[in-house]
Motif scaffolding. Structure first.
Motif, PDB file in Angstrom:
ATOM      1  N   HIS A  27       0.836  -1.207   0.000  1.00 52.81           N
ATOM      2  CA  HIS A  27       0.000   0.000   0.000  1.00 52.81           C
ATOM      3  C   HIS A  27       0.872   1.259   0.000  1.00 52.81           C
ATOM      4  O   HIS A  27       0.566   2.237  -0.704  1.00 52.81           O
ATOM      5  CB  HIS A  27      -0.918   0.010   1.219  1.00 52.81           C
ATOM      6  CG  HIS A  27      -2.095  -0.916   1.109  1.00 52.81           C
ATOM      7  ND1 HIS A  27      -3.000  -0.843   0.059  1.00 52.81           N
ATOM      8  CD2 HIS A  27      -2.524  -1.929   1.908  1.00 52.81           C
ATOM      9  CE1 HIS A  27      -3.936  -1.767   0.234  1.00 52.81           C
ATOM     10  NE2 HIS A  27      -3.665  -2.440   1.331  1.00 52.81           N
ATOM     11  N   GLU A  82      -0.955   4.590  -1.036  1.00 56.55           N
ATOM     12  CA  GLU A  82      -2.257   4.405  -0.359  1.00 56.55           C
ATOM     13  C   GLU A  82      -2.020   4.469   1.150  1.00 56.55           C
ATOM     14  O   GLU A  82      -2.015   3.458   1.855  1.00 56.55           O
ATOM     15  CB  GLU A  82      -2.873   3.076  -0.787  1.00 56.55           C
ATOM     16  CG  GLU A  82      -3.150   3.016  -2.278  1.00 56.55           C
ATOM     17  CD  GLU A  82      -3.440   1.599  -2.794  1.00 56.55           C
ATOM     18  OE1 GLU A  82      -3.884   1.477  -3.949  1.00 56.55           O
ATOM     19  OE2 GLU A  82      -3.189   0.629  -2.050  1.00 56.55           O
ATOM     20  N   GLU A 127      -4.534   2.985   4.034  1.00 55.51           N
ATOM     21  CA  GLU A 127      -4.483   1.528   4.077  1.00 55.51           C
ATOM     22  C   GLU A 127      -3.138   1.038   4.617  1.00 55.51           C
ATOM     23  O   GLU A 127      -3.065   0.053   5.367  1.00 55.51           O
ATOM     24  CB  GLU A 127      -4.734   0.951   2.685  1.00 55.51           C
ATOM     25  CG  GLU A 127      -6.146   1.145   2.159  1.00 55.51           C
ATOM     26  CD  GLU A 127      -6.393   2.539   1.600  1.00 55.51           C
ATOM     27  OE1 GLU A 127      -5.418   3.332   1.535  1.00 55.51           O
ATOM     28  OE2 GLU A 127      -7.548   2.843   1.251  1.00 55.51           O
TER      29      GLU A 127
END
Length: 218
Positions: free
Chosen positions: A121, A126, A129
């Protein structure tokens, strides 16, 4: 002398009581069945405001074709901003409404599994996450080393409290890490590389930590 009013053909009534009777009569639901709802009144207010804004911008533009297009452009931009704000607010409310949930959920992954997922992630940018998976790695690692007992349904805040008791030297860092997770995952804040790196550092330090012996003085 107090003025009097005859109400409905009955005996004379003083003006103030008559006004009160009239007010109560007009408050009856039968007189308001066709009134717009609160939501409709809000929409009407917004419509009036946008209409006034359009005419103001149109006047500034000189009332010509260019001014008209400028007015429409301003309205479109404002509408887009309103939609974006509402969308962001609804997303935040939904996330907050969910409330703190079990950190590990039904996962049976190992601490190393969660670390690998967190790194994937992070590599993709990201960050929310990645932060969640890194905190899951910490939680699973503490369970695997029996610093905290495995317990389904444990929340991040509960993890910080229980692990902080077993590892008092790291209690503040655990609380900070969980607060970061809560702010990002439930509070709607944007995660970033610095936040993720803070959890990685915490994970590394906790992996070498040893719990305080039972009954040891603080």
């Amino acid at each position: 002398m107090t003025p009097v009013i005859r109400y409905g053909g009955g005996p004379p009534i003083a003006r103030d009581p008559a006004r009160e009777l009239a007010r109560r009569e007009l408050e009856k639901r039968m007189y308001h069945q066709d009134d717009p709802s609160f939501f409709e009144r809000i929409l009407n207010k917004i419509g009036d405001w946008l209409n006034a804004l359009y005419h103001r911008v149109n006047d500034i533009g000189g009332g010509g074709t260019g001014g008209g297009w400028l007015g429409y452009l301003v309205l479109v931009l404002i509408f887009a901003l309103v939609v974006a704000a509402v969308w962001w607010r609804i997303g935040s409310v939904r996330r907050n409404a969910a409330g703190p949930r079990s950190l590990l959920g039904e996962s049976v992954a190992t601490a190393e599994d969660h670390r690998a997922t967190a790194e994937r992630h992070a590599a993709a940018g990201e960050w929310p996450e990645a932060i969640r998976e890194r905190l899951r790695a910490i939680a699973r690692d503490l369970e695997e080393r029996t610093i905290v007992p495995p317990r389904p349904g444990r929340t991040a805040d509960e993890l910080a409290a229980e692990a902080g008791t077993a590892l008092p030297d790291h209690a503040d860092a655990l609380a900070s890490g969980v607060r970061l997770f809560d702010d990002v995952w439930y509070g709607g804040r944007d995660g970033d590389a610095d936040g993720y790196r803070a959890l990685v550092d915490l994970d590394d330090r906790l992996r070498g930590a040893r719990p305080v012996p039972l009954g040891a003085s603080s």
